[in-house]
Design an enzyme around this catalytic site. Sequence first.
Site, PDB file in Angstrom:
ATOM      1  N   ASP A   1      62.780  80.452  -6.411  1.00 55.61           N
ATOM      2  CA  ASP A   1      63.315  82.076  -6.170  1.00 55.61           C
ATOM      3  C   ASP A   1      62.100  82.781  -5.175  1.00 55.61           C
ATOM      4  OD1 ASP A   1      65.001  83.682  -8.364  1.00 55.61           O
ATOM      5  OD2 ASP A   1      63.500  84.746  -7.033  1.00 55.61           O
ATOM      6  N   ILE A   2      62.834  83.717  -4.550  1.00 54.64           N
ATOM      7  CA  ILE A   2      61.997  84.388  -3.746  1.00 54.64           C
ATOM      8  C   ILE A   2      61.133  85.324  -4.297  1.00 54.64           C
ATOM      9  CG2 ILE A   2      63.628  86.523  -3.228  1.00 54.64           C
ATOM     10  CD1 ILE A   2      63.334  85.935  -0.242  1.00 54.64           C
TER      11      ILE A   2
ATOM     12  N   HIS B   1      74.140  80.663 -11.581  1.00 53.43           N
ATOM     13  CA  HIS B   1      72.912  79.947 -11.303  1.00 53.43           C
ATOM     14  C   HIS B   1      72.102  79.893 -12.494  1.00 53.43           C
ATOM     15  CE1 HIS B   1      72.448  84.392 -10.123  1.00 53.43           C
ATOM     16  NE2 HIS B   1      71.153  83.969 -10.592  1.00 53.43           N
TER      17      HIS B   1
HETATM   18  P1  5GP Z   1      69.711  87.060 -11.193  1.00 51.07           P
HETATM   19  O1  5GP Z   1      69.180  88.479 -11.235  1.00 51.07           O
HETATM   20  O2  5GP Z   1      71.356  87.015 -10.542  1.00 51.07           O
HETATM   21  O3  5GP Z   1      70.058  86.195 -12.392  1.00 51.07           O
HETATM   22  O4  5GP Z   1      69.130  86.037 -10.311  1.00 51.07           O
HETATM   23  C1  5GP Z   1      68.921  86.303  -8.960  1.00 51.07           C
HETATM   24  C2  5GP Z   1      67.475  85.679  -8.366  1.00 51.07           C
HETATM   25  O5  5GP Z   1      67.835  85.404  -6.764  1.00 51.07           O
HETATM   26  C3  5GP Z   1      66.493  86.516  -8.376  1.00 51.07           C
HETATM   27  O6  5GP Z   1      65.658  86.094  -9.161  1.00 51.07           O
HETATM   28  C4  5GP Z   1      66.364  86.739  -7.055  1.00 51.07           C
HETATM   29  O7  5GP Z   1      64.552  86.754  -6.950  1.00 51.07           O
HETATM   30  C5  5GP Z   1      66.603  85.763  -6.092  1.00 51.07           C
HETATM   31  N1  5GP Z   1      67.019  85.851  -4.978  1.00 51.07           N
HETATM   32  C6  5GP Z   1      67.503  87.108  -4.494  1.00 51.07           C
HETATM   33  N2  5GP Z   1      67.824  86.897  -3.068  1.00 51.07           N
HETATM   34  C7  5GP Z   1      67.171  85.632  -2.684  1.00 51.07           C
HETATM   35  C8  5GP Z   1      67.173  84.928  -1.557  1.00 51.07           C
HETATM   36  O8  5GP Z   1      67.541  85.453  -0.592  1.00 51.07           O
HETATM   37  N3  5GP Z   1      66.428  83.720  -1.566  1.00 51.07           N
HETATM   38  C9  5GP Z   1      65.872  83.156  -2.824  1.00 51.07           C
HETATM   39  N4  5GP Z   1      65.183  82.086  -2.592  1.00 51.07           N
HETATM   40  N5  5GP Z   1      66.127  83.814  -4.025  1.00 51.07           N
HETATM   41  C10 5GP Z   1      66.590  84.957  -3.829  1.00 51.07           C
END
Ligand code: 5GP
Length: 117
Positions: A31-32, A101
Site C-alpha cells: 500500500d502506498i 481488494h
Molecule cells: P480502500 O480505501 O479502497 O479500501 O483501499 C485503497 C488503498 O489503496 C488505500 O489504502 C490506499 O492507500 C491505496 N492506494 C491508493 N492508490 C494507490 C497507488 O497508486 N498505489 C498503491 N500501492 N496503493 C494505493
Amino acid sequence: MTDPTIFGKIIRREIPADIVYEDDELIAFRDIAPQAPVHVLFVPKTHVPTLNELQPDQAAVVGRLAHAAAAYAKREGFAEDGYRIVMNCNGDGGQTVFQIHLHLLAGAQLGRFGTPR
Ligand code: 5GP
C-alpha cells in the site's frame, strides 16, 4: 471487463508499484500509504467494483485473495504472530478504490476497529 481503476493500471504495468506476489488470478503490492508496518493489498485480475457486485460464481475470487494473503504471511514469517485482513465496501466502509481488494495488515499489535468516526 477492463479494470479502470488505479489498481488496473498497476496490473497492466501502466504505473509502478512494489509488487510482492502475482499469479494468473491476482496481484499483491505494498500500500502506498501503509497503516501498519506490513500493509499489502491483494487484488484480483477480474474486475469487480465492490463486494456488492460479486456474483455467486465469483465467490472463490475472495477465497483466493485470503489464501494468497495467508501464504504470504507464512512465507514472510509473521503468520504465527498474527495479522488482519480487511475488505472495505463503499462509503461507510471507507472504500476509495473501486476494484475489490483485501488489505493485509501486520507487524505490530493492531488496535481495535469498527468504531464510528
Ligand atoms: P480502500 O480505501 O479502497 O479500501 O483501499 C485503497 C488503498 O489503496 C488505500 O489504502 C490506499 O492507500 C491505496 N492506494 C491508493 N492508490 C494507490 C497507488 O497508486 N498505489 C498503491 N500501492 N496503493 C494505493
